[in-house]
Design a protein around this motif. Structure first.
Motif, PDB file in Angstrom:
ATOM      1  N   PHE A 198     -14.849 -30.804 -22.601  1.00  0.00           N
ATOM      2  CA  PHE A 198     -14.021 -31.530 -23.571  1.00  0.00           C
ATOM      3  C   PHE A 198     -12.585 -31.004 -23.526  1.00  0.00           C
ATOM      4  O   PHE A 198     -11.625 -31.777 -23.636  1.00  0.00           O
ATOM      5  CB  PHE A 198     -14.598 -31.377 -24.977  1.00  0.00           C
ATOM      6  CG  PHE A 198     -13.918 -32.222 -26.021  1.00  0.00           C
ATOM      7  CD1 PHE A 198     -14.212 -33.563 -26.155  1.00  0.00           C
ATOM      8  CD2 PHE A 198     -12.978 -31.668 -26.886  1.00  0.00           C
ATOM      9  CE1 PHE A 198     -13.584 -34.352 -27.118  1.00  0.00           C
ATOM     10  CE2 PHE A 198     -12.342 -32.436 -27.847  1.00  0.00           C
ATOM     11  CZ  PHE A 198     -12.648 -33.783 -27.970  1.00  0.00           C
ATOM     12  N   ALA A 199     -12.435 -29.693 -23.348  1.00  0.00           N
ATOM     13  CA  ALA A 199     -11.100 -29.099 -23.237  1.00  0.00           C
ATOM     14  C   ALA A 199     -10.358 -29.665 -22.036  1.00  0.00           C
ATOM     15  O   ALA A 199      -9.144 -29.909 -22.088  1.00  0.00           O
ATOM     16  CB  ALA A 199     -11.202 -27.580 -23.126  1.00  0.00           C
ATOM     17  N   LYS A 200     -11.100 -29.909 -20.974  1.00  0.00           N
ATOM     18  CA  LYS A 200     -10.501 -30.471 -19.757  1.00  0.00           C
ATOM     19  C   LYS A 200     -10.140 -31.939 -19.939  1.00  0.00           C
ATOM     20  O   LYS A 200      -9.031 -32.364 -19.624  1.00  0.00           O
ATOM     21  CB  LYS A 200     -11.478 -30.313 -18.592  1.00  0.00           C
ATOM     22  CG  LYS A 200     -10.977 -30.862 -17.267  1.00  0.00           C
ATOM     23  CD  LYS A 200     -12.015 -30.642 -16.177  1.00  0.00           C
ATOM     24  CE  LYS A 200     -11.519 -31.180 -14.828  1.00  0.00           C
ATOM     25  NZ  LYS A 200     -12.532 -30.953 -13.755  1.00  0.00           N
ATOM     26  N   GLU A 201     -11.087 -32.707 -20.484  1.00  0.00           N
ATOM     27  CA  GLU A 201     -10.906 -34.155 -20.581  1.00  0.00           C
ATOM     28  C   GLU A 201      -9.903 -34.561 -21.667  1.00  0.00           C
ATOM     29  O   GLU A 201      -9.048 -35.422 -21.437  1.00  0.00           O
ATOM     30  CB  GLU A 201     -12.252 -34.830 -20.861  1.00  0.00           C
ATOM     31  CG  GLU A 201     -13.240 -34.722 -19.704  1.00  0.00           C
ATOM     32  CD  GLU A 201     -14.590 -35.321 -20.034  1.00  0.00           C
ATOM     33  OE1 GLU A 201     -14.774 -35.793 -21.186  1.00  0.00           O
ATOM     34  OE2 GLU A 201     -15.469 -35.316 -19.156  1.00  0.00           O
ATOM     35  N   ALA A 202     -10.020 -33.945 -22.855  1.00  0.00           N
ATOM     36  CA  ALA A 202      -9.186 -34.360 -23.986  1.00  0.00           C
ATOM     37  C   ALA A 202      -7.856 -33.619 -24.069  1.00  0.00           C
ATOM     38  O   ALA A 202      -6.882 -34.148 -24.605  1.00  0.00           O
ATOM     39  CB  ALA A 202      -9.958 -34.185 -25.296  1.00  0.00           C
ATOM     40  N   PHE A 203      -7.832 -32.375 -23.544  1.00  0.00           N
ATOM     41  CA  PHE A 203      -6.633 -31.552 -23.701  1.00  0.00           C
ATOM     42  C   PHE A 203      -5.993 -31.156 -22.373  1.00  0.00           C
ATOM     43  O   PHE A 203      -5.001 -30.431 -22.361  1.00  0.00           O
ATOM     44  CB  PHE A 203      -6.967 -30.305 -24.528  1.00  0.00           C
ATOM     45  CG  PHE A 203      -7.303 -30.626 -25.955  1.00  0.00           C
ATOM     46  CD1 PHE A 203      -6.324 -30.637 -26.933  1.00  0.00           C
ATOM     47  CD2 PHE A 203      -8.596 -30.961 -26.319  1.00  0.00           C
ATOM     48  CE1 PHE A 203      -6.619 -30.958 -28.245  1.00  0.00           C
ATOM     49  CE2 PHE A 203      -8.915 -31.288 -27.631  1.00  0.00           C
ATOM     50  CZ  PHE A 203      -7.919 -31.298 -28.599  1.00  0.00           C
ATOM     51  N   THR A 303      -4.891 -36.857 -31.358  1.00  0.00           N
ATOM     52  CA  THR A 303      -5.553 -36.885 -32.666  1.00  0.00           C
ATOM     53  C   THR A 303      -6.886 -37.622 -32.632  1.00  0.00           C
ATOM     54  O   THR A 303      -7.885 -37.166 -33.195  1.00  0.00           O
ATOM     55  CB  THR A 303      -4.631 -37.534 -33.714  1.00  0.00           C
ATOM     56  OG1 THR A 303      -3.411 -36.791 -33.770  1.00  0.00           O
ATOM     57  CG2 THR A 303      -5.283 -37.539 -35.087  1.00  0.00           C
ATOM     58  N   ASP A 304      -6.922 -38.775 -31.975  1.00  0.00           N
ATOM     59  CA  ASP A 304      -8.145 -39.577 -31.974  1.00  0.00           C
ATOM     60  C   ASP A 304      -9.293 -38.873 -31.261  1.00  0.00           C
ATOM     61  O   ASP A 304     -10.459 -39.036 -31.631  1.00  0.00           O
ATOM     62  CB  ASP A 304      -7.879 -40.943 -31.334  1.00  0.00           C
ATOM     63  CG  ASP A 304      -7.037 -41.839 -32.230  1.00  0.00           C
ATOM     64  OD1 ASP A 304      -7.037 -41.621 -33.454  1.00  0.00           O
ATOM     65  OD2 ASP A 304      -6.373 -42.746 -31.702  1.00  0.00           O
ATOM     66  N   ALA A 305      -9.001 -38.088 -30.237  1.00  0.00           N
ATOM     67  CA  ALA A 305     -10.046 -37.320 -29.552  1.00  0.00           C
ATOM     68  C   ALA A 305     -10.491 -36.138 -30.406  1.00  0.00           C
ATOM     69  O   ALA A 305     -11.679 -35.778 -30.435  1.00  0.00           O
ATOM     70  CB  ALA A 305      -9.532 -36.834 -28.200  1.00  0.00           C
ATOM     71  N   TYR A 306      -9.549 -35.540 -31.107  1.00  0.00           N
ATOM     72  CA  TYR A 306      -9.804 -34.346 -31.918  1.00  0.00           C
ATOM     73  C   TYR A 306     -10.696 -34.657 -33.117  1.00  0.00           C
ATOM     74  O   TYR A 306     -11.622 -33.908 -33.431  1.00  0.00           O
ATOM     75  CB  TYR A 306      -8.456 -33.799 -32.378  1.00  0.00           C
ATOM     76  CG  TYR A 306      -8.467 -32.529 -33.192  1.00  0.00           C
ATOM     77  CD1 TYR A 306      -8.738 -31.297 -32.598  1.00  0.00           C
ATOM     78  CD2 TYR A 306      -8.130 -32.550 -34.552  1.00  0.00           C
ATOM     79  CE1 TYR A 306      -8.686 -30.128 -33.344  1.00  0.00           C
ATOM     80  CE2 TYR A 306      -8.078 -31.387 -35.295  1.00  0.00           C
ATOM     81  CZ  TYR A 306      -8.360 -30.170 -34.687  1.00  0.00           C
ATOM     82  OH  TYR A 306      -8.316 -29.017 -35.423  1.00  0.00           O
ATOM     83  N   VAL A 307     -10.427 -35.771 -33.803  1.00  0.00           N
ATOM     84  CA  VAL A 307     -11.235 -36.169 -34.959  1.00  0.00           C
ATOM     85  C   VAL A 307     -12.436 -36.968 -34.434  1.00  0.00           C
ATOM     86  O   VAL A 307     -12.338 -38.154 -34.134  1.00  0.00           O
ATOM     87  CB  VAL A 307     -10.420 -37.009 -35.963  1.00  0.00           C
ATOM     88  CG1 VAL A 307     -11.298 -37.402 -37.160  1.00  0.00           C
ATOM     89  CG2 VAL A 307      -9.197 -36.229 -36.436  1.00  0.00           C
TER      90      VAL A 307
END
Length: 337
Positions: A198-203, A303-307
């Motif tokens: 998730f760190a790779k894909e979203a951030f 934001t949308d990935a985080y929430v």
């Protein structure tokens, strides 16, 4: 009005009470969003420090002003606002030195005093920040991201510096993105491969390290055979907190953001040999909140990935247990009022 109270560990109740009476110097606010954080989870489980019951939780808040007097910020009825949830005395040695985040008499909403899991609340005007163009969802994540902003400010991150963030949770992800914005070369470490992915894909984190599978070897391989000059722990896990200094370069900084309810042990010859700068990072200041607002306004934060989870306020109790389970995949849960 309705509110949710944590009566005792493991027990939430949805109850009703009168609308609070606004005092001089306060604003009457309609809560629109409430972010759920680790503090709330720990309080529900009964392992949160500095905590007494019953307590209305919630300090990651978005709100709309219902009623307010004339004020220096120029805030008015109908404005949407960010809430700084740390009530400081303003007179102690920490406050006088600009460290309101560690005031000797600090009261944090939802921890030391009742928080925002209620439809309407009255709060001091001076802890409100005009939200500007931010959406309510963005407003509600300013506080957890400010935790990360404060830790990076403590570490005095430089552009091009190698930074290891241990713990891919909501605080860790905030630190990761804000460190990237500051120009750091960020490495993420966790024990959960799904969180690392998730760190790779979203951030957009290129370098990932599983803390269980030869972490030192992997860390050196992805950082030109050198250890990072800044290591930031966002886990609160005793083993992780005590081992993080192993991944820090000589002459580096080790920043403890994660909070462990107990003692930590370090080998002094080892940390002395590295001339370790060991520092804690607690809460955030108004400066940190404003920095995060600026980053969110720029669109740099996903934001949308985080929430990852949103539910109506009145459905929180039936969903809360699931947010304690790793398999649910929660990064940030949020209530909508």
């Amino acid at each position: 009005m309705k509110y949710i109270v944590c009566k005792e560990p493991g027990t939430f109740l949805l109850e009703e009470t009168n609308v609070p009476v606004r005092k001089a110097g306060e604003a009457l606010l309609k809560i629109t969003k409430v972010g759920i954080c680790g503090t709330d989870l720990h309080a529900f489980q009964g392992n949160q420090s500095f905590f007494t019951y019953p307590r209305i939780l919630g300090h990651e808040l978005a709100a709309e002003i219902i009623e307010i007097d004339e004020n220096e910020q120029g805030l008015k009825t109908g404005d949407h606002v960010i809430i700084m949830p740390y009530l400081s005395c303003g007179t102690c040695v920490a406050c006088r030195n600009g460290k309101t985040n560690c005031c000797t008499d600090i009261a944090v909403l939802g921890v030391h005093t009742d928080g925002g899991m209620q439809e309407i609340i009255s709060l001091p005007t001076d802890i409100l920040i005009a939200a500007g163009t931010l959406t309510d969802k963005e407003i509600a994540i300013v506080e957890p991201l400010a935790i990360g902003a404060h830790s990076l400010r403590r570490a005095e991150i430089k552009k091009g510096e190698s930074v290891l963030v241990i713990g891919c949770g909501p605080i860790g992800f905030g630190i990761i993105k804000l460190a990237q914005v500051a120009g750091a070369n960020v490495i993420a470490m966790d024990v959960n491969n799904q969180r690392l992915e998730f760190a790779k894909e979203a951030f957009g984190v290129e370098h990932l390290v599983n803390a269980i599978d030869n972490p030192l070897e992997t860390l050196l391989a992805c950082n030109n055979n050198e250890l990072p000059t800044v290591v930031i722990d966002a886990t609160g896990n005793k083993k992780a907190l005590e081992s993080g200094v192993n991944y820090m370069a000589h002459g580096g900084k080790y920043v403890l953001v994660g909070h462990h309810k107990g003692e930590l042990t370090f080998n002094h010859p080892f940390i002395h040999s590295k001339e370790t700068t060991l520092m804690c990072s607690r809460n955030a200041t108004m400066e940190d909140m404003l920095k995060v607002k600026e980053v969110l306004e720029s669109g740099a934060f996903p934001t949308d990935a985080y929430v990852t989870h949103e539910v109506p306020f009145e459905e929180m109790i039936e969903n809360f247990d699931s947010w304690l389970k790793p398999e649910t995949g929660v990064v940030k849960a949020m209530l909508t009022l």
